[in-house]
Design a protein around this motif. Structure first.
Motif, PDB file in Angstrom:
ATOM      1  N   MET A 181       0.823  -1.193   0.000  1.00  0.00           N
ATOM      2  CA  MET A 181       0.000   0.000   0.000  1.00  0.00           C
ATOM      3  C   MET A 181       0.862   1.250   0.000  1.00  0.00           C
ATOM      4  SD  MET A 181      -3.209   0.719   0.008  1.00  0.00           S
ATOM      5  CE  MET A 181      -4.481   1.731   0.599  1.00  0.00           C
ATOM      6  N   LYS A 182       1.944   1.246   0.781  1.00  0.00           N
ATOM      7  CA  LYS A 182       2.818   2.403   0.850  1.00  0.00           C
ATOM      8  C   LYS A 182       3.451   2.710  -0.501  1.00  0.00           C
ATOM      9  CE  LYS A 182       4.250   2.661   5.639  1.00  0.00           C
ATOM     10  NZ  LYS A 182       5.372   2.672   6.553  1.00  0.00           N
ATOM     11  N   VAL A 183       3.847   1.686  -1.246  1.00  0.00           N
ATOM     12  CA  VAL A 183       4.506   1.884  -2.534  1.00  0.00           C
ATOM     13  C   VAL A 183       3.551   2.540  -3.521  1.00  0.00           C
ATOM     14  CG1 VAL A 183       5.582   0.726  -4.490  1.00  0.00           C
ATOM     15  CG2 VAL A 183       6.121  -0.004  -2.173  1.00  0.00           C
ATOM     16  N   SER A 184       2.320   2.077  -3.595  1.00  0.00           N
ATOM     17  CA  SER A 184       1.366   2.663  -4.549  1.00  0.00           C
ATOM     18  C   SER A 184       0.997   4.093  -4.148  1.00  0.00           C
ATOM     19  CB  SER A 184       0.116   1.794  -4.673  1.00  0.00           C
ATOM     20  OG  SER A 184      -0.551   1.723  -3.433  1.00  0.00           O
ATOM     21  N   THR A 185       0.918   4.395  -2.871  1.00  0.00           N
ATOM     22  CA  THR A 185       0.642   5.751  -2.410  1.00  0.00           C
ATOM     23  C   THR A 185       1.802   6.677  -2.770  1.00  0.00           C
ATOM     24  OG1 THR A 185      -0.655   4.887  -0.573  1.00  0.00           O
ATOM     25  CG2 THR A 185       0.038   7.167  -0.426  1.00  0.00           C
ATOM     26  N   LEU A 186       3.018   6.177  -2.554  1.00  0.00           N
ATOM     27  CA  LEU A 186       4.210   6.953  -2.890  1.00  0.00           C
ATOM     28  C   LEU A 186       4.290   7.185  -4.401  1.00  0.00           C
ATOM     29  CD1 LEU A 186       6.777   8.345  -1.981  1.00  0.00           C
ATOM     30  CD2 LEU A 186       7.942   6.132  -2.122  1.00  0.00           C
ATOM     31  N   ALA A 187       3.997   6.158  -5.181  1.00  0.00           N
ATOM     32  CA  ALA A 187       4.022   6.284  -6.642  1.00  0.00           C
ATOM     33  C   ALA A 187       2.966   7.284  -7.112  1.00  0.00           C
ATOM     34  CB  ALA A 187       3.797   4.925  -7.296  1.00  0.00           C
ATOM     35  N   LEU A 188       1.789   7.225  -6.538  1.00  0.00           N
ATOM     36  CA  LEU A 188       0.714   8.144  -6.898  1.00  0.00           C
ATOM     37  C   LEU A 188       1.083   9.577  -6.538  1.00  0.00           C
ATOM     38  CD1 LEU A 188      -2.138   8.493  -7.990  1.00  0.00           C
ATOM     39  CD2 LEU A 188      -3.001   8.081  -5.691  1.00  0.00           C
ATOM     40  N   LEU A 189       1.663   9.760  -5.369  1.00  0.00           N
ATOM     41  CA  LEU A 189       2.104  11.084  -4.933  1.00  0.00           C
ATOM     42  C   LEU A 189       3.191  11.624  -5.863  1.00  0.00           C
ATOM     43  CD1 LEU A 189       1.941  13.375  -2.884  1.00  0.00           C
ATOM     44  CD2 LEU A 189       3.602  12.139  -1.493  1.00  0.00           C
ATOM     45  N   THR A 190       4.129  10.782  -6.250  1.00  0.00           N
ATOM     46  CA  THR A 190       5.200  11.183  -7.163  1.00  0.00           C
ATOM     47  C   THR A 190       4.634  11.600  -8.516  1.00  0.00           C
ATOM     48  OG1 THR A 190       6.721   9.671  -6.052  1.00  0.00           O
ATOM     49  CG2 THR A 190       7.359  10.433  -8.242  1.00  0.00           C
ATOM     50  N   LEU A 191       3.710  10.820  -9.042  1.00  0.00           N
ATOM     51  CA  LEU A 191       3.077  11.165 -10.317  1.00  0.00           C
ATOM     52  C   LEU A 191       2.305  12.476 -10.227  1.00  0.00           C
ATOM     53  CD1 LEU A 191       1.780   7.698 -11.548  1.00  0.00           C
ATOM     54  CD2 LEU A 191       3.593   9.082 -12.574  1.00  0.00           C
ATOM     55  N   LEU A 192       1.615  12.670  -9.132  1.00  0.00           N
ATOM     56  CA  LEU A 192       0.852  13.904  -8.940  1.00  0.00           C
ATOM     57  C   LEU A 192       1.779  15.109  -8.890  1.00  0.00           C
ATOM     58  CD1 LEU A 192      -1.859  15.290  -8.401  1.00  0.00           C
ATOM     59  CD2 LEU A 192      -1.509  14.814  -5.972  1.00  0.00           C
ATOM     60  N   LEU A 193       2.864  15.009  -8.142  1.00  0.00           N
ATOM     61  CA  LEU A 193       3.824  16.111  -8.064  1.00  0.00           C
ATOM     62  C   LEU A 193       4.478  16.378  -9.412  1.00  0.00           C
ATOM     63  CD1 LEU A 193       5.490  15.404  -4.618  1.00  0.00           C
ATOM     64  CD2 LEU A 193       3.941  17.274  -5.211  1.00  0.00           C
ATOM     65  N   ALA A 194       4.794  15.322 -10.155  1.00  0.00           N
ATOM     66  CA  ALA A 194       5.389  15.490 -11.487  1.00  0.00           C
ATOM     67  C   ALA A 194       4.411  16.189 -12.423  1.00  0.00           C
ATOM     68  CB  ALA A 194       5.799  14.131 -12.053  1.00  0.00           C
ATOM     69  N   ALA A 195       3.145  15.827 -12.354  1.00  0.00           N
ATOM     70  CA  ALA A 195       2.129  16.462 -13.201  1.00  0.00           C
ATOM     71  C   ALA A 195       1.978  17.934 -12.853  1.00  0.00           C
ATOM     72  CB  ALA A 195       0.790  15.736 -13.044  1.00  0.00           C
ATOM     73  N   LEU A 196       1.968  18.259 -11.583  1.00  0.00           N
ATOM     74  CA  LEU A 196       1.862  19.658 -11.168  1.00  0.00           C
ATOM     75  C   LEU A 196       3.072  20.461 -11.612  1.00  0.00           C
ATOM     76  CD1 LEU A 196       0.401  19.262  -7.578  1.00  0.00           C
ATOM     77  CD2 LEU A 196      -0.759  20.202  -9.579  1.00  0.00           C
ATOM     78  N   TRP A 197       4.256  19.882 -11.497  1.00  0.00           N
ATOM     79  CA  TRP A 197       5.479  20.572 -11.887  1.00  0.00           C
ATOM     80  C   TRP A 197       5.499  20.833 -13.389  1.00  0.00           C
ATOM     81  CZ3 TRP A 197       9.689  19.274 -15.001  1.00  0.00           C
ATOM     82  CH2 TRP A 197      10.751  20.167 -14.940  1.00  0.00           C
ATOM     83  N   THR A 198       5.150  19.842 -14.194  1.00  0.00           N
ATOM     84  CA  THR A 198       5.183  20.043 -15.648  1.00  0.00           C
ATOM     85  C   THR A 198       4.112  21.027 -16.079  1.00  0.00           C
ATOM     86  OG1 THR A 198       3.824  18.075 -16.005  1.00  0.00           O
ATOM     87  CG2 THR A 198       6.206  17.804 -16.225  1.00  0.00           C
ATOM     88  N   GLU A 199       2.971  21.041 -15.425  1.00  0.00           N
ATOM     89  CA  GLU A 199       1.915  22.003 -15.763  1.00  0.00           C
ATOM     90  C   GLU A 199       2.366  23.419 -15.454  1.00  0.00           C
ATOM     91  OE1 GLU A 199      -1.371  23.836 -17.159  1.00  0.00           O
ATOM     92  OE2 GLU A 199      -0.800  21.748 -17.460  1.00  0.00           O
TER      93      GLU A 199
END
Length: 96
Positions: free
Chosen positions: A1-19
């Motif tokens: 569960m921790k890995v998928s939460t961390l992966a989701l958080l990383t993807l979200l931050l990457a999307a915000l940064w590129t936007e």
């Protein structure tokens, strides 16, 4: 569960940064004027709300003029009518 939460958080931050990067890139070049955008007609003094020089990174030196109606036009800052406008503004002690 921790890995998928961390992966989701990383993807979200990457999307915000590129936007945010894309928005700043668009706004940087959105202030430039290109050859086909220049208005050749004189804009009457009483219709000019404000003006702003384009940044130095732009390919054409220009001034973006905003009218009282909110329209924005690119003008050549060396045009006689615009130079006369600047002199009148300076002599009246007002600036934009």
């Amino acid at each position: 569960m921790k890995v998928s939460t961390l992966a989701l958080l990383t993807l979200l931050l990457a999307a915000l940064w590129t936007e945010s990067w894309g928005a700043s890139f668009r706004s940087l070049y959105g202030t430039c004027c290109y050859k086909k955008m220049f208005l050749e007609k004189k804009i009457p003094d009483n219709r000019i709300k404000s003006y702003q020089e384009t940044p130095s990174h732009c390919s054409h030196r220009a001034v973006r003029v905003e009218t009282l109606k909110g329209q924005k036009f690119c003008v050549d800052p060396e045009k006689k009518w615009f130079q006369d406008y600047l002199q009148r503004k300076e002599s009246n002690g007002t600036s934009t």
